[in-house]
Design a protein around this motif. Structure first.
Motif, PDB file in Angstrom:
ATOM      1  N   LEU A 113      -5.934   2.406   0.683  1.00  0.00           N
ATOM      2  CA  LEU A 113      -5.009   2.454   1.838  1.00  0.00           C
ATOM      3  C   LEU A 113      -6.155   1.170   2.627  1.00  0.00           C
ATOM      4  CD1 LEU A 113      -5.683   6.521   3.017  1.00  0.00           C
ATOM      5  CD2 LEU A 113      -3.494   4.936   2.007  1.00  0.00           C
ATOM      6  N   PHE A 114      -5.568   0.518   3.221  1.00  0.00           N
ATOM      7  CA  PHE A 114      -5.782  -0.437   4.102  1.00  0.00           C
ATOM      8  C   PHE A 114      -5.590   0.479   5.299  1.00  0.00           C
ATOM      9  CE2 PHE A 114      -6.268  -3.768   6.935  1.00  0.00           C
ATOM     10  CZ  PHE A 114      -7.224  -4.857   6.180  1.00  0.00           C
ATOM     11  N   VAL A 115      -7.445   1.087   6.297  1.00  0.00           N
ATOM     12  CA  VAL A 115      -7.714   1.910   7.012  1.00  0.00           C
ATOM     13  C   VAL A 115      -8.273   0.971   8.368  1.00  0.00           C
ATOM     14  CG1 VAL A 115      -8.879   3.400   7.922  1.00  0.00           C
ATOM     15  CG2 VAL A 115      -7.947   3.560   5.625  1.00  0.00           C
ATOM     16  N   CYS A 116      -7.470   1.086   9.359  1.00  0.00           N
ATOM     17  CA  CYS A 116      -8.381   1.125  11.475  1.00  0.00           C
ATOM     18  C   CYS A 116      -8.650   2.151  11.896  1.00  0.00           C
ATOM     19  CB  CYS A 116      -7.787  -0.268  11.771  1.00  0.00           C
ATOM     20  SG  CYS A 116      -7.028  -1.586  10.552  1.00  0.00           S
ATOM     21  N   LEU A 131      -3.968  -4.990  10.913  1.00  0.00           N
ATOM     22  CA  LEU A 131      -3.138  -4.084  10.036  1.00  0.00           C
ATOM     23  C   LEU A 131      -2.274  -5.981  10.022  1.00  0.00           C
ATOM     24  CD1 LEU A 131      -2.920  -1.359  12.619  1.00  0.00           C
ATOM     25  CD2 LEU A 131      -3.503  -1.458  10.191  1.00  0.00           C
ATOM     26  N   GLU A 132      -1.750  -6.394  10.661  1.00  0.00           N
ATOM     27  CA  GLU A 132      -0.571  -7.742   9.766  1.00  0.00           C
ATOM     28  C   GLU A 132      -1.456  -8.613   9.055  1.00  0.00           C
ATOM     29  OE1 GLU A 132       0.458  -9.809  14.705  1.00  0.00           O
ATOM     30  OE2 GLU A 132      -1.444 -10.220  13.538  1.00  0.00           O
ATOM     31  N   PHE A 133      -2.892  -8.640   8.415  1.00  0.00           N
ATOM     32  CA  PHE A 133      -3.999  -9.087   7.575  1.00  0.00           C
ATOM     33  C   PHE A 133      -3.102  -8.001   6.529  1.00  0.00           C
ATOM     34  CE2 PHE A 133      -7.374 -10.047   4.267  1.00  0.00           C
ATOM     35  CZ  PHE A 133      -6.614 -10.322   4.056  1.00  0.00           C
ATOM     36  N   GLY A 134      -3.587  -7.069   6.648  1.00  0.00           N
ATOM     37  CA  GLY A 134      -3.045  -6.008   5.451  1.00  0.00           C
ATOM     38  C   GLY A 134      -1.853  -5.700   5.453  1.00  0.00           C
TER      39      GLY A 134
END
Length: 237
Positions: A113-116, A131-134
């Motif tokens: 998971l890529f989490v913010c 999130l654009e990067f992820g």
């Protein structure tokens, strides 16, 4: 000086029992091992679709809520693997609330998971850029905005609380959702929390980078609502 060893006297029946027990234990261990290995397998990130990525999240949360977690991708070998690079299959924009840790409530592991996380799960400029990067660079297939029951930030926005420092900037971002949901029937706080989730979903969809990925069917953006009492996440629409 000689050392006397105690004699081990096992009858034929005892040996047979011991052997059967050892074999049984071996079979059981092998069976459990194979199940554990199977539990850690998930679709390869390059092949997974946005719909399958979303289902993977929902399946993981169901395991968590039903106390059947598999703890996938949490081995040392996985740590070594993702140290070389990451390819998360999903991204989460979640609240900073300590009771909603993404990897735990979705039963995922290292590199999945890529989490913010930010109080009130709001999509700030920096969160959107992350999130654009992820999605664009790392290849995440789904973004879920996760709000939760009894969110303190949303409650403070409803009450119009006077707060010090930069806390007020969070509440200002949530106030439009409070206004849009105030005439709905039912629980005022729950309604505002869900309205805030949907507002952040729309804000993410307005990103040119993310909208292009959605058009190309490489990304899905959805909203989720976490129940603090049960651990269940339901989709918000």
């Amino acid at each position: 000086m000689s050392i006397q060893h105690p004699q081990i006297n096992l009858s034929r029946r005892g040996l047979l029992k011991f052997g059967a027990g050892a074999i049984g234990t071996g079979v059981l261990t092998a069976g459990l091992g194979s199940k554990l290995l199977a539990a850690e397998k998930k679709p390869v990130q390059e092949d997974i679709t946005p719909d399958k990525a979303l289902q993977e999240l929902l399946d993981g949360n169901e395991r968590f809520a039903k106390r059947k977690r598999r703890y996938p991708d949490q081995t040392y070998s996985r740590l070594v693997e993702v140290a070389k690079g990451q390819k998360p299959f999903a991204s989460i924009l979640g609240c900073a609330d300590s009771r909603v840790p993404s990897e735990i409530v979705f039963d995922q592991g290292l590199g999945d998971l890529f989490v913010c996380r930010i109080a009130g799960n709001i999509a700030t400029t920096q969160q959107i850029g992350s999130l654009e990067f992820g999605s664009l660079v790392l290849g995440s297939k789904v973004i879920m905005v996760v709000g939760h029951e009894r969110c303190g930030a949303v409650e403070a926005a409803i009450k119009g609380a006077e707060v010090p420092g930069q806390i007020g900037s969070l509440l200002e971002a949530i106030k439009p959702s409070v206004e849009s949901s105030k005439n709905k029937s039912g629980d005022k706080l729950a309604n505002a929390c869900k309205a805030n989730v949907l507002a952040q979903v729309e804000k993410l969809k307005s990103s040119t980078v993310l909208s292009e990925l959605i058009k190309a069917e490489k990304l899905k953006i959805v909203g989720g609502y976490y129940d603090l009492d049960t651990g269940e996440i339901s989709l918000v629409s």
